[in-house]
Design a protein around this motif. Structure first.
Motif, PDB file in Angstrom:
ATOM      1  N   ASP A 115      70.875  89.344 119.295  1.00  0.00           N
ATOM      2  CA  ASP A 115      70.779  87.874 119.811  1.00  0.00           C
ATOM      3  C   ASP A 115      69.957  87.980 121.107  1.00  0.00           C
ATOM      4  OD1 ASP A 115      73.754  87.240 121.420  1.00  0.00           O
ATOM      5  OD2 ASP A 115      72.495  88.893 121.625  1.00  0.00           O
ATOM      6  N   SER A 142      73.355  90.187 111.318  1.00  0.00           N
ATOM      7  CA  SER A 142      73.358  89.025 111.966  1.00  0.00           C
ATOM      8  C   SER A 142      72.321  88.826 112.920  1.00  0.00           C
ATOM      9  CB  SER A 142      74.756  88.693 112.521  1.00  0.00           C
ATOM     10  OG  SER A 142      74.749  87.323 112.850  1.00  0.00           O
ATOM     11  N   THR A 144      70.769  86.023 115.748  1.00  0.00           N
ATOM     12  CA  THR A 144      70.685  84.660 116.518  1.00  0.00           C
ATOM     13  C   THR A 144      69.750  84.458 117.590  1.00  0.00           C
ATOM     14  OG1 THR A 144      72.662  85.224 117.509  1.00  0.00           O
ATOM     15  CG2 THR A 144      72.950  84.529 115.288  1.00  0.00           C
ATOM     16  N   LYS A 145      69.818  83.130 118.050  1.00  0.00           N
ATOM     17  CA  LYS A 145      69.171  83.112 119.456  1.00  0.00           C
ATOM     18  C   LYS A 145      67.982  83.536 119.758  1.00  0.00           C
ATOM     19  CE  LYS A 145      73.837  83.123 121.512  1.00  0.00           C
ATOM     20  NZ  LYS A 145      74.713  83.605 122.732  1.00  0.00           N
ATOM     21  N   GLU A 173      70.281  82.630 112.302  1.00  0.00           N
ATOM     22  CA  GLU A 173      70.203  81.220 112.970  1.00  0.00           C
ATOM     23  C   GLU A 173      69.571  81.020 114.242  1.00  0.00           C
ATOM     24  OE1 GLU A 173      73.428  77.657 114.266  1.00  0.00           O
ATOM     25  OE2 GLU A 173      74.297  79.922 113.792  1.00  0.00           O
ATOM     26  N   ASN A 174      68.617  79.993 114.014  1.00  0.00           N
ATOM     27  CA  ASN A 174      67.752  79.886 115.229  1.00  0.00           C
ATOM     28  C   ASN A 174      66.776  80.996 115.391  1.00  0.00           C
ATOM     29  OD1 ASN A 174      68.443  77.400 115.995  1.00  0.00           O
ATOM     30  ND2 ASN A 174      70.221  78.194 117.043  1.00  0.00           N
ATOM     31  N   SER A 175      66.226  81.726 114.407  1.00  0.00           N
ATOM     32  CA  SER A 175      65.380  82.861 114.633  1.00  0.00           C
ATOM     33  C   SER A 175      64.364  82.890 113.493  1.00  0.00           C
ATOM     34  CB  SER A 175      66.485  83.996 114.614  1.00  0.00           C
ATOM     35  OG  SER A 175      67.351  84.104 115.604  1.00  0.00           O
ATOM     36  N   THR A 203      65.862  78.131 110.929  1.00  0.00           N
ATOM     37  CA  THR A 203      65.310  79.449 110.684  1.00  0.00           C
ATOM     38  C   THR A 203      64.217  79.304 110.227  1.00  0.00           C
ATOM     39  OG1 THR A 203      67.267  80.985 111.322  1.00  0.00           O
ATOM     40  CG2 THR A 203      65.477  81.884 109.791  1.00  0.00           C
TER      41      THR A 203
END
Length: 268
Positions: A115, A142, A144-145, A173-175, A203
């Protein structure tokens, strides 16, 4: 500070710290660069933030030209063949893992958890990755960010007893995933599995290819949301210029590109 391994090999690294976090050759790295190093026959066991090379890295820390040739890495959460957790602009570049990776939650062939705008670039996983609960991926468990996986590949077998399983990443997510490929078979017992990502929200996946089988083993009945590129995609995600050549077997709401999509743009 920086550590240049000078092309040397560390053989027989052994950590058995199953009640500890930040377990690896380097437990926690901030700011520094670790480069030109190979590990062989490593056995690294911890609880959280577990990696053969680094347990946790942040604040622009970088791994470059680092290889894990053989061994096993295991833990409970945030387990990676190279690094357990990456955050705050951490980077893994030109790295390779061939060690077996296993964990309960959030495990990946290169990194367990990414992240804070961290990046994995031009890196390859060839080790098997096995998870029992959720977020299992060939490159990362995982992501993210605003983190990114670019020009990277997996050819290791991915097995999961839980949700969100992918050839490149389990949950994202958001990547961004860009120019990645998966040739490692994916076998899972639960929902949300894909050749590139298991579960994607907000994404962008582009210029990526899966040629491996994505298969529900049916031990718990048919899984939901299985796709050649992504099992589940939602929240204004974008999938473009990506190709699936692998079979998608044994799931409800399955598809050659996406198993289930909502608010997603898929383009050539």
């Amino acid at each position: 500070g920086n550590f240049d391994g000078g092309g040397h090999v560390v053989s027989g690294l052994y950590f058995d710290q199953k009640k500890h976090s930040q377990v690896g050759l380097f437990g926690y790295v901030k700011f520094g660069v670790i480069s030109n190093l190979t590990l062989k026959n490593c056995m690294v066991h911890g609880m959280e933030n577990v990696g053969a090379v680094v347990g946790c890295m942040s604040d622009g820390a970088t791994l470059k030209n680092v290889k894990v040739e053989s061994g096993r890495v295991s833990g409970v959460r945030f387990v990676g063949g190279i690094v357990g957790q990456m955050s705050k602009d951490a980077a893994v570049v030109d790295c390779e893992n061939k060690a077996e990776v296993s964990g309960h939650k959030t495990c990946g062939g290169i990194a367990g958890f990414m992240d804070g705008e961290s990046v994995v670039r031009n890196s390859v996983n060839g080790g098997s990755v096995t998870g029992s609960v959720y977020n299992v991926g060939g490159v990362a468990g995982s992501v993210t960010k605003n983190s990114r996986i670019e020009q990277s590949a997996n050819y290791g077998v991915i097995k999961s007893g839980g949700q969100r399983t992918g050839g490149i990443v389990g949950y994202i997510e958001n990547s961004t995933i860009y120019m990645c490929s998966n040739t490692g078979k994916i076998q899972m017992d639960d929902d949300y599995a894909g050749g590139i990502s298991g579960y994607a929200r907000r994404t962008k996946i582009s210029s990526s290819v899966n040629v491996a089988v994505v298969e529900n083993s049916n031990s718990r009945g048919k899984a939901q949301c299985i796709g050649g590129i992504s099992g589940y995609a939602a929240g204004s995600s974008e999938i473009s210029q990506s190709l699936n050549c692998g079979d998608v077997i044994g799931g409800d709401e399955s598809g050659a590109i996406v198993g289930y999509k909502r608010g997603v743009e898929v383009t050539n």
